[in-house]
Design an enzyme around this catalytic site. Structure first.
Site, PDB file in Angstrom:
ATOM      1  N   GLN A 347     -15.345 -30.284  -7.083  1.00  0.00           N
ATOM      2  CA  GLN A 347     -15.611 -31.684  -6.773  1.00  0.00           C
ATOM      3  C   GLN A 347     -15.031 -31.906  -5.385  1.00  0.00           C
ATOM      4  O   GLN A 347     -14.026 -31.295  -5.033  1.00  0.00           O
ATOM      5  CB  GLN A 347     -14.906 -32.594  -7.787  1.00  0.00           C
ATOM      6  CG  GLN A 347     -15.387 -34.016  -7.813  1.00  0.00           C
ATOM      7  CD  GLN A 347     -16.415 -34.260  -8.912  1.00  0.00           C
ATOM      8  OE1 GLN A 347     -16.110 -34.196 -10.065  1.00  0.00           O
ATOM      9  NE2 GLN A 347     -17.658 -34.533  -8.535  1.00  0.00           N
ATOM     10  N   SER A 514      -9.789 -31.948 -11.861  1.00  0.00           N
ATOM     11  CA  SER A 514      -9.903 -30.822 -12.806  1.00  0.00           C
ATOM     12  C   SER A 514     -11.360 -30.514 -13.122  1.00  0.00           C
ATOM     13  O   SER A 514     -11.662 -29.849 -14.111  1.00  0.00           O
ATOM     14  CB  SER A 514      -9.124 -31.137 -14.086  1.00  0.00           C
ATOM     15  OG  SER A 514      -7.766 -31.350 -13.784  1.00  0.00           O
ATOM     16  N   HIS A 515     -12.259 -30.985 -12.278  1.00  0.00           N
ATOM     17  CA  HIS A 515     -13.692 -30.848 -12.529  1.00  0.00           C
ATOM     18  C   HIS A 515     -14.208 -29.523 -11.998  1.00  0.00           C
ATOM     19  O   HIS A 515     -14.960 -29.472 -11.030  1.00  0.00           O
ATOM     20  CB  HIS A 515     -14.445 -32.025 -11.913  1.00  0.00           C
ATOM     21  CG  HIS A 515     -13.871 -33.353 -12.320  1.00  0.00           C
ATOM     22  ND1 HIS A 515     -14.098 -34.520 -11.645  1.00  0.00           N
ATOM     23  CD2 HIS A 515     -13.061 -33.684 -13.359  1.00  0.00           C
ATOM     24  CE1 HIS A 515     -13.452 -35.514 -12.233  1.00  0.00           C
ATOM     25  NE2 HIS A 515     -12.813 -35.032 -13.270  1.00  0.00           N
ATOM     26  N   VAL A 516     -13.791 -28.462 -12.631  1.00  0.00           N
ATOM     27  CA  VAL A 516     -14.256 -27.126 -12.263  1.00  0.00           C
ATOM     28  C   VAL A 516     -15.471 -26.802 -13.124  1.00  0.00           C
ATOM     29  O   VAL A 516     -15.432 -26.924 -14.339  1.00  0.00           O
ATOM     30  CB  VAL A 516     -13.142 -26.082 -12.435  1.00  0.00           C
ATOM     31  CG1 VAL A 516     -12.060 -26.308 -11.389  1.00  0.00           C
ATOM     32  CG2 VAL A 516     -12.519 -26.130 -13.815  1.00  0.00           C
TER      33      VAL A 516
END
Lengths: 587, 255
Positions: A347, A514-516
């Site tokens: 992100q 934490s948007h992996v």
């Protein structure tokens, strides 16, 4: 070696959002399901007591709810020519652990991706020309579409009690909602949250400038709500201990507050905690998953045979498990062959800080997903012709609280200690706000996941290696959307504005998101995807891999709503198609 | 299948957790032996506060990690990083050194939760902290090296220097104008600064932030849990009196 256990109908790896939802659907269809979780059993009353959750040192600084890197971490580098090194302390992102997973400490922001996102490459080629997408981007379609996804978004929001205001219903546009969202079959289950001062000020200014502000969709419920599983949640109290914390009010939707309390009472389900899955086993020709091998906290190894294997851990562990289990061909950036590890994306987080003299935002009143946003500069909601980039971001003010080990904004150039530091800290604490722009991140051939050749976890398995940097496309996009955000900020007339567009190289140290996503992506073509639109692994039809690992690229939205929708979609495919006719659901 | 053997209470699972889930079937992964993993089926039981208790720091217990000499140096640092002035008492008076001492004596001091396997090698700045030294080691080495530097340059230990001189040395450490022996000076300085701020702004439970001094200074209300009646009172000073996890001193007063 591993002790073999009796066969079960289905084994589900990971009891966060995706795993809990699928396990519940399969149990309701009559299957006997075993859930395997590497962390502890978490329970609101036991773990997130109201008398002790307000502890910034424990939860934000010492990362109590997150996976401990001593158990498992990743290695990182920016380019394939560098040597990756381990992330010894979580920085850029915060993987979770235990039942509920990262869904316990998430913010609660619950967007649906827009209809164009599911056919992004086709959409951009249609609008901007067949040659418009630059070579540095490996964008692709998801192999599904809005009509197929919408019912599953609806199902997820009803489980989570998501609060918000519809902007587009199938019956037509609604005032006060997000005009850019896809047409919804129903409104949000609970009404929008009340708004604090800073989002209100932002929304008023954005409206004056001709934009379309809307309440950020939030899985922190605004009123008492009982979901279709019969689980009841309580209204958010805006305590300001939200992102990075567990919720003591049963207000923040997570698997432990919305699914597991019902699921654990069902006879055909059992959960095994503190058990870490080592491998998905397959038969001799690799065409069928036979079960999993896991190790318990005493170091004993068990084989759990299953007719159906569902892998629903966090993105990183989904991909690592596929690599260590030799599922699919590992991606090679030199040849661009292979699909396991391909199209890892992140992100692009930007923000603008506003320092005022004459305002009191009471910043300690907040919640991870309370706020107002605009989507006028997100995704393809604006004309990209001639801009030199694609993508955009969700621009919004979401005051998450202001516990002061971390929330001490001061203007650049302020000393970091001493009396002048203290004066500036006090002067700015209540009168500073920030506008965030959570922007897209588009996949690229050199951004991928693989097994690290050097570093191993405590069980001797290779760590997952991230090779990632921001593309030129995304850096240009970041500058553009941050400039647009700063225009709104200027109109709000603060004493000082500090614009922070994301710049390269990707830095593993400061928290960004934490948007992996990606690494085991869904699509219509086995040559560039790992799972079909039912989240079924190409060539291994009784294996399903579910989560943000399936995203082929990441739009300017938080991923959890789509993770939940994909979980319902996978479960629907298993129950309504696979069980009737076990085998490949797509040819 | 019922549990056959009493599971051992270790491996990240406390005895209390095991007892707390007594209604669940503890099957040790459905096999005999001392497996500690838990299998849940049916309604899990729990005991109130089983997983949530943090023992408050006992300030009277003496130094747990630091030697007397080290403690004096840390106190001399934290009272300059956070000096006493019209806004607050100093970091020393607020208990920041006690906070750091107790943190170093616990799991944090040894980085017990972190990945500390080698090979250790320097990378790019973006790859983050790659030092093999734990926080405890960083303090032990760094404090000794700081005193060595001060003896060489100023003929005194750090704690014996005037405030202005200490400020100057701390600035030089921050800007890497001093190289300490055996430890990267910035690595040491950044850790001390981070821990000092943690102590000053954390809940008083941990030994710093005495009597919520930093929260009163900022107007942070602390461990409150319900602002529903206040969220729409915009741009207004709400004048909350802070409260900590342990309550606040006037709650203890005898009526």
């Amino acid at each position: 070696m591993a002790t073999k256990l009796p066969l079960t109908d289905a084994v589900v790896v990971g009891l966060g959002w995706a795993g809990a939802i699928i396990a519940n659907e399969l149990v309701d269809a009559g299957l006997k399901v075993v859930g395997i979780e590497r962390g502890p059993w978490r329970d609101t009353a036991k773990d997130f007591n109201i008398a002790s959750v307000t502890d910034e040192l424990r939860y934000a600084q010492r990362q109590e709810l997150m996976l401990r890197t001593a158990q498992n971490t990743i290695t990182m580098r920016n380019t394939p020519s560098q040597t990756a090194l381990p992330m010894r302390k979580w920085g850029s992102f915060h993987p979770g652990n235990g039942t509920g997973g990262a869904g316990n400490h998430w913010a609660g922001i619950t967007f649906r991706f827009q209809p164009e996102e599911f056919r992004l490459r086709s959409h951009l080629e249609e609008r901007y020309g067949a040659d418009a997408i630059p070579d540095e981007l490996s964008l692709q379609d998801w192999g599904t579409d809005w009509d197929e996804m919408e019912p599953f978004y609806d199902a997820f929001e009803k489980v989570a009690g998501t609060s918000g205001r519809a902007g587009q219903l199938k019956s037509g546009q609604q005032p006060g909602g997000n005009p850019f969202e896809g047409a919804r079959s129903s409104d949000y289950p609970t009404p929008p949250l009340k708004q604090p001062y800073s989002p209100t000020l932002f929304a008023d200014t954005a409206r004056e400038m001709g934009y379309s502000p809307f309440p950020v969709p939030s899985s922190l419920v605004s009123e008492a709500y009982t979901n279709p599983l019969g689980v009841t949640m309580g209204p958010c109290t805006f305590c300001g201990f939200c992102t990075n914390y567990g919720c003591a009010n049963y207000s923040k939707a997570s698997a432990i507050t919305t699914v597991l309390p019902a699921l654990i009472r069902k006879e055909n389900f059992e959960a095994r905690t503190h058990c870490e899955v080592l491998e998905v086993t397959t038969d001799s020709d690799g065409r069928r998953a036979t079960g999993i091998i896991y190790v318990d906290s005493a170091g004993r190894r068990w084989e759990q045979p299953a007719e159906i294997v569902v892998v629903a851990a966090f993105t990183f562990e989904n991909v690592r498990l596929m690599l260590t289990s030799n599922i699919g061909q590992a991606y090679d950036p030199a040849t661009r062959q292979g699909t396991t590890g391909r199209n890892y994306a992140y992100q692009t987080a930007n923000n603008v800080q506003l320092f005022f003299d004459d305002k009191n935002f009471n910043p300690f009143i907040g919640a991870g997903a309370v706020g107002m946003g605009i989507d006028d500069f997100n995704n393809d909601n604006f004309d990209h012709a001639g801009l030199g980039f694609f993508g955009g971001g969700s621009t919004r003010v979401t005051p998450i609280g202001a516990a002061p080990i971390n929330a001490r904004p001061t203007p650049p150039g302020t000393p970091r200690w001493g009396s002048n530091w203290k004066r500036a800290t006090v002067d700015n604490y209540k009168s500073t706000m920030s506008i965030g722009c959570e922007a897209s991140n588009y996949s690229s051939p050199n951004n991928y996941l693989s097994l690290d050749p050097t570093y191993r976890d405590r069980l001797g398995r290779p760590l997952l290696r991230i090779t990632f940097d921001f593309t030129q496309n995304d850096l240009r996009m970041a500058q553009y959307v941050t400039d647009k955000t700063a225009e709104i900020a200027r109109r709000m007339n603060p004493r000082q504005i500090v614009a922070n567009p994301r710049t390269g190289p990707w830095d593993g140290r400061p928290y960004q998101s934490s948007h992996v996503v990606g690494g085991f992506v869904m699509g219509a073509d086995p040559s560039n995807s790992s799972v079909n639109k039912h989240l079924q692994v190409w060539g291994v039809p009784n294996l399903f891999v579910v989560g943000a690992s399936a995203f082929p690229q990441n739009p300017g939205y938080n991923p959890t709503g789509t993770v939940g929708a994909l979980a319902f979609k996978a479960a629907y495919g298993i129950v309504n198609r696979y069980l009737r006719n076990p085998g490949e659901m797509m040819s | 299948m019922k549990k056959r053997d009493e599971p051992a209470a270790s491996g990240g699972l406390t005895r209390r957790e095991l007892l707390g889930s007594s209604a669940a079937l503890l099957v040790g992964a459905a096999a005999p032996g001392a497996a500690q993993a838990l299998t849940f089926q049916g309604t899990p039981e729990w005991k109130p506060l089983a997983n949530v208790a943090v023992e408050p720091v006992d300030e009277s217990a003496g130094w747990q990690f630091f030697t007397e000499e080290e403690a004096a140096t840390v106190e001399a640092i934290v009272e300059r990083l956070i000096p006493a002035d019209d806004l607050s008492i100093s970091g020393k008076e607020a208990g920041c050194a006690i906070f750091i001492d107790r943190q170093l004596a616990g799991a944090y001091g040894g980085f017990e939760r972190l990945y500390m396997h080698g090979p250790f090698q320097d990378g790019t700045p973006e790859q983050g902290d790659q030092s093999p030294l734990t926080p405890g080691q960083r303090y032990r080495i760094g404090l000794a090296a700081l005193d060595d530097h001060c003896r060489r340059e100023h003929d005194a230990r750090f704690a014996e220097l005037e405030a202005d001189r200490r400020d100057q040395i701390l600035s030089q450490l921050e800007q890497e104008q001093i190289q300490l022996d055996d430890i990267d000076s910035q690595l040491f300085f950044e850790l001390v600064l981070t821990n000092t701020m943690e102590g000053f702004f954390a809940d008083p439970l941990y030994g710093g932030n005495r009597d919520m001094v930093s929260w009163k200074m900022l107007g942070f209300p602390g461990a409150r849990y319900d602002y529903r009646d206040y969220i729409e009172r915009h741009n207004e000073d709400l004048e909350f009196t802070p409260v900590s996890i342990g309550g606040r001193s006037d709650w203890q007063a005898q009526g």
